[in-house]
Write an enzyme that holds these catalytic residues in place. Sequence first.
Site, PDB file in Angstrom:
ATOM      1  N   LYS A 166      23.412  81.216  26.008  1.00  0.00           N
ATOM      2  CA  LYS A 166      21.960  80.502  25.402  1.00  0.00           C
ATOM      3  C   LYS A 166      21.117  81.898  25.873  1.00  0.00           C
ATOM      4  O   LYS A 166      21.602  82.344  26.854  1.00  0.00           O
ATOM      5  CB  LYS A 166      21.692  79.360  26.242  1.00  0.00           C
ATOM      6  CG  LYS A 166      22.480  78.229  25.932  1.00  0.00           C
ATOM      7  CD  LYS A 166      21.858  77.258  24.817  1.00  0.00           C
ATOM      8  CE  LYS A 166      22.697  76.294  24.451  1.00  0.00           C
ATOM      9  NZ  LYS A 166      23.280  75.284  25.103  1.00  0.00           N
ATOM     10  N   MET A 195      34.737  69.397  19.257  1.00  0.00           N
ATOM     11  CA  MET A 195      33.290  69.284  18.923  1.00  0.00           C
ATOM     12  C   MET A 195      32.833  68.002  18.099  1.00  0.00           C
ATOM     13  O   MET A 195      32.215  68.099  16.882  1.00  0.00           O
ATOM     14  CB  MET A 195      32.785  70.535  17.996  1.00  0.00           C
ATOM     15  CG  MET A 195      32.976  71.882  18.737  1.00  0.00           C
ATOM     16  SD  MET A 195      32.884  73.379  17.442  1.00  0.00           S
ATOM     17  CE  MET A 195      34.291  73.437  16.778  1.00  0.00           C
ATOM     18  N   ASP A 217      30.173  82.269  28.019  1.00  0.00           N
ATOM     19  CA  ASP A 217      29.258  81.128  27.985  1.00  0.00           C
ATOM     20  C   ASP A 217      29.545  80.033  28.992  1.00  0.00           C
ATOM     21  O   ASP A 217      30.344  80.260  29.883  1.00  0.00           O
ATOM     22  CB  ASP A 217      29.259  80.679  26.465  1.00  0.00           C
ATOM     23  CG  ASP A 217      30.412  80.150  26.039  1.00  0.00           C
ATOM     24  OD1 ASP A 217      31.475  79.770  26.701  1.00  0.00           O
ATOM     25  OD2 ASP A 217      30.779  80.536  24.852  1.00  0.00           O
TER      26      ASP A 217
END
Length: 268
Positions: free
Chosen positions: A64, A179, A43
């Site tokens: 994605k 995150m 990714d």
Amino acid sequence: MSGNAIDAEPGTVYLVGSGPGDPDLLTVKAKRLLEECDVVLHDKLPGPEIIDRLPEDRREDVGKRAGGERTPQSEINERLVELAREGKSVVRLKGGDSFVFGRGGEEAEYLAAHEVPFEVVPAVTSAIAAPAVAGIPVTHRDHASSVSFVTGHEDPTKAESAVDWDALAATGGTIVVLMGVGRLPDYTTALLEAGMAPETPVALVERGTWPGQRVATGTLETIVDARDEAGIEPPAVTVIGDVAGTRESVVEFLQNDYGAAGDAGAGE
Ligand code: SAH
């Protein structure tokens, strides 16, 4: 040479961490497997410098799908098995270390359940490296005897908060949040409510070791404003604790030359 001085084996999946983004921080083994394998599934998190060097005809971006939404993990798992069963040597490349908030554990379980041989190639996690290159040691004899790595983006399907912020506040050690850009206001508030001092130093390290790395600093009380002022965006780690304050005493002589744009400056 010790260990597995082998070529990438056909029909095998390598769960490889890329490190935080600087190609020089790939492990020797990761670099060799990337050169030798038949296909790389990746990714965006390994960062532009590593991804741009992957050969076009041997890589698949599974971050994605067309349309922009995230590829479901189940699809990635199935693709890994499919490629291995075709006899390919497959590198599943993840940013940082695959087993630190990288879903590598789930992939390992899936591969084992489908009797696909795999190898884990550990790596430098951004949780330690991004603070480090910003001049922040996650432990320090005078400031922190423990460090906790936590997610700031909980799985929304979990019924109750999976992270016990009260307990984290009580450790007195460093807290590194991954995150955690979006929910910074929520967990800084939780830590203040848990009794942490408002003046506790906090640093945000954005795109650690990537070109354009930035750092914003402040305290538990001011870091949200510092984030907004600097426009800090993911990927970034949040470092909470006295170690974040030690940066000030080293940064002038720190020669980690990432981020020509320099610090975001906010909150400093
Ligand atoms: N497996 C990864 C973490 C994946 S979770 C690792 O070990 O580093 C994704 C989060 O990792 C991002 O939201 C961010 O918090 C962090 N991250 C990954 N690479 C980063 C980098 N180069 N700089 C700052 N944070 C990074």
